[in-house]
Design a protein around this motif. Structure first.
Motif, PDB file in Angstrom:
ATOM      1  N   ILE A   3     -19.038 -16.687 -68.071  1.00  0.00           N
ATOM      2  CA  ILE A   3     -19.545 -15.854 -69.161  1.00  0.00           C
ATOM      3  C   ILE A   3     -21.072 -15.790 -69.060  1.00  0.00           C
ATOM      4  N   ASN A   5     -24.454 -14.286 -71.308  1.00  0.00           N
ATOM      5  CA  ASN A   5     -24.850 -13.750 -72.611  1.00  0.00           C
ATOM      6  C   ASN A   5     -25.746 -12.530 -72.406  1.00  0.00           C
ATOM      7  N   CYS A   6     -25.279 -11.382 -72.834  1.00  0.00           N
ATOM      8  CA  CYS A   6     -26.083 -10.164 -72.814  1.00  0.00           C
ATOM      9  C   CYS A   6     -26.890 -10.134 -74.116  1.00  0.00           C
ATOM     10  N   GLY A  10     -23.966  -9.624 -76.510  1.00  0.00           N
ATOM     11  CA  GLY A  10     -23.406 -10.959 -76.687  1.00  0.00           C
ATOM     12  C   GLY A  10     -22.697 -11.459 -75.437  1.00  0.00           C
ATOM     13  N   PRO A  11     -21.924 -12.544 -75.553  1.00  0.00           N
ATOM     14  CA  PRO A  11     -21.247 -13.135 -74.404  1.00  0.00           C
ATOM     15  C   PRO A  11     -20.213 -12.182 -73.801  1.00  0.00           C
ATOM     16  N   ARG A  12     -20.321 -11.985 -72.469  1.00  0.00           N
ATOM     17  CA  ARG A  12     -19.428 -11.063 -71.766  1.00  0.00           C
ATOM     18  C   ARG A  12     -19.002 -11.691 -70.440  1.00  0.00           C
ATOM     19  N   HIS A  57     -26.126  -4.727 -67.454  1.00  0.00           N
ATOM     20  CA  HIS A  57     -24.797  -4.732 -68.054  1.00  0.00           C
ATOM     21  C   HIS A  57     -24.211  -3.340 -67.860  1.00  0.00           C
ATOM     22  N   THR A  78     -31.268 -15.593 -71.481  1.00  0.00           N
ATOM     23  CA  THR A  78     -31.285 -14.153 -71.244  1.00  0.00           C
ATOM     24  C   THR A  78     -32.080 -13.512 -72.373  1.00  0.00           C
TER      25      THR A  78
END
Length: 103
Positions: A3, A5-6, A10-12, A57, A78
């Motif tokens: 995972i 964190n964007c 958020g977490p992706r 992303h 990030t």
């Protein structure tokens, strides 16, 4: 599953991201040598350390910055690029040589 964190979404899942290269100081494209430009574009130190990188992303079209350790692959932080960059860079083009016409 890894995972990331964007900062925007958020977490992706890491599969949603594309690596964009290390954040480096860009040489002046009008005054630098071909070697300096090639070093900037194609080469990195490739040492074990924490580096600052561009990430994209793909689902949202959002570019951001991540700090990642090159040996452990651990992502420490990030954040939005505006935390590092506060002004836009305008690129000037080299003037085209004027071709003289013979009479």
């Amino acid at each position: 599953m890894k995972i990331m964190n964007c900062p925007l979404n958020g977490p992706r899942n890491i599969s949603e991201f594309v690596y964009g290269g290390e954040v480096k100081t860009m040489p002046n494209s009008l005054t630098c040598s071909d070697k300096e430009w090639a070093d900037y574009v194609f080469y990195s130190d490739n040492t074990i350390r924490v580096i600052t990188e561009w990430w994209y992303h793909s689902a949202s079209g959002y570019w951001f910055i991540a700090e990642r350790h090159t040996a452990s692959d651990e992502i420490f932080k990030t954040y939005d690029p505006s935390e590092l960059f506060n002004e836009r860079i305008e690129f000037e083009s080299k003037p085209e040589p004027v071709e003289e016409k013979s009479a």
